[in-house]
Design a protein around this motif. Structure first.
Motif, short mmCIF file in Angstrom:
data_model
loop_
_atom_site.label_atom_id
_atom_site.label_comp_id
_atom_site.label_asym_id
_atom_site.label_seq_id
_atom_site.Cartn_x
_atom_site.Cartn_y
_atom_site.Cartn_z
N LEU A 59 5.94 18.42 -7.33
CA LEU A 59 5.37 17.27 -8.04
C LEU A 59 6.40 16.16 -8.15
CD1 LEU A 59 2.95 16.14 -9.69
CD2 LEU A 59 4.04 17.12 -11.72
N ILE A 60 6.03 14.96 -7.70
CA ILE A 60 6.91 13.79 -7.81
C ILE A 60 6.56 12.97 -9.04
CG2 ILE A 60 7.70 11.67 -6.70
CD1 ILE A 60 6.58 12.74 -4.05
N MET A 61 5.27 12.70 -9.20
CA MET A 61 4.84 11.83 -10.29
C MET A 61 3.35 12.08 -10.59
SD MET A 61 4.97 7.64 -10.39
CE MET A 61 6.13 7.02 -11.59
N GLU A 62 3.01 12.04 -11.86
CA GLU A 62 1.62 12.19 -12.27
C GLU A 62 1.01 10.82 -12.56
OE1 GLU A 62 0.94 16.31 -14.50
OE2 GLU A 62 2.46 15.09 -15.50
N ALA A 63 -0.32 10.77 -12.53
CA ALA A 63 -1.07 9.58 -12.93
C ALA A 63 -0.72 8.34 -12.11
CB ALA A 63 -0.87 9.30 -14.43
N VAL A 64 -0.51 8.56 -10.79
CA VAL A 64 -0.16 7.45 -9.91
C VAL A 64 -1.37 6.54 -9.71
CG1 VAL A 64 0.59 6.82 -7.58
CG2 VAL A 64 1.59 8.81 -8.71
N ASP A 65 -1.13 5.25 -9.86
CA ASP A 65 -2.17 4.25 -9.61
C ASP A 65 -1.94 3.60 -8.25
OD1 ASP A 65 -3.93 2.15 -9.48
OD2 ASP A 65 -3.00 1.01 -11.10
N THR A 66 -0.79 2.90 -8.09
CA THR A 66 -0.57 2.20 -6.83
C THR A 66 0.63 2.77 -6.06
OG1 THR A 66 0.85 0.46 -7.77
CG2 THR A 66 -1.51 0.07 -7.80
N VAL A 67 0.52 2.67 -4.75
CA VAL A 67 1.56 3.10 -3.82
C VAL A 67 1.77 1.94 -2.86
CG1 VAL A 67 2.15 4.77 -2.01
CG2 VAL A 67 0.85 5.52 -4.03
N GLU A 68 2.98 1.40 -2.86
CA GLU A 68 3.26 0.20 -2.06
C GLU A 68 4.45 0.43 -1.15
OE1 GLU A 68 3.99 -2.81 -4.98
OE2 GLU A 68 1.92 -2.85 -5.67
N PRO A 69 4.40 -0.13 0.07
CA PRO A 69 5.51 0.06 1.00
C PRO A 69 6.77 -0.64 0.50
CG PRO A 69 3.96 -1.57 1.86
CD PRO A 69 3.35 -1.01 0.62
N GLU A 70 7.92 0.05 0.64
CA GLU A 70 9.20 -0.54 0.21
C GLU A 70 10.35 0.16 0.91
OE1 GLU A 70 10.12 -1.93 -4.06
OE2 GLU A 70 11.28 -0.09 -3.87
N ASP A 71 11.17 -0.61 1.62
CA ASP A 71 12.44 -0.10 2.17
C ASP A 71 12.29 1.22 2.93
OD1 ASP A 71 13.81 -2.24 1.18
OD2 ASP A 71 14.41 -1.24 -0.67
N GLY A 72 11.35 1.31 3.83
CA GLY A 72 11.21 2.54 4.61
C GLY A 72 10.65 3.70 3.83
N GLY A 73 10.06 3.42 2.69
CA GLY A 73 9.42 4.46 1.89
C GLY A 73 8.30 3.83 1.10
N TYR A 74 8.04 4.39 -0.06
CA TYR A 74 6.98 3.84 -0.90
C TYR A 74 7.42 3.77 -2.36
CZ TYR A 74 3.68 4.45 2.94
OH TYR A 74 3.03 4.36 4.15
N LYS A 75 6.94 2.75 -3.05
CA LYS A 75 7.14 2.65 -4.49
C LYS A 75 5.86 3.11 -5.16
CE LYS A 75 7.08 -1.42 -6.49
NZ LYS A 75 7.49 -2.77 -6.91
N LEU A 76 5.98 4.13 -6.00
CA LEU A 76 4.84 4.65 -6.75
C LEU A 76 4.86 4.04 -8.15
CD1 LEU A 76 5.39 6.72 -4.46
CD2 LEU A 76 4.78 8.53 -6.06
N ILE A 77 3.72 3.60 -8.60
CA ILE A 77 3.60 3.08 -9.97
C ILE A 77 2.45 3.82 -10.64
CG2 ILE A 77 3.29 1.03 -11.40
CD1 ILE A 77 4.09 -0.68 -8.99
#
Lengths: 64, 64
Positions: free
Chosen positions: A16-34
């Motif tokens: 498990l990385i993160m719960e209750a994820v709303d948005t996933v956006e591309p950033e620096d060769g990966g993704y930013k989860l919010i």
């Protein structure tokens, strides 16, 4: 609400990385989860698969 | 239910690929989308971003 839990596929058990994820956006060769609480986390990974009705997102390391 | 609409980012306006998507699975350098009605569609694309509370998935062509 249709947020989901994000998991990293590594070894036998998805981690498990993160719960209750709303948005996933591309950033620096990966993704930013919010998540719905406004918390942010960067993962250096690609998106492996999604299971939306099960509220699950699966990431994996880019080299796999 | 937490299905989402899948869009291809191309030009000014995202183009709707499929509605009511449940699962997204890796296949042949792209993804296989399956919606809640069991319909399947293959897209030769990568996942650009997700907006889960808005029920939206955004894909883009691999070369972009």
């Amino acid at each position: 609400m249709c947020e989901a839990s994000a998991y990293m596929m590594e070894g036998d058990q998805p981690e498990l990385i993160m719960e209750a994820v709303d948005t996933v956006e591309p950033e620096d060769g990966g993704y930013k989860l919010i998540n719905i609480f406004g918390e942010q986390k960067f993962v250096k990974a690609v998106i492996h698969s999604l299971a939306l009705v099960d509220h699950k997102l699966f990431f994996k390391k880019p080299s796999q």
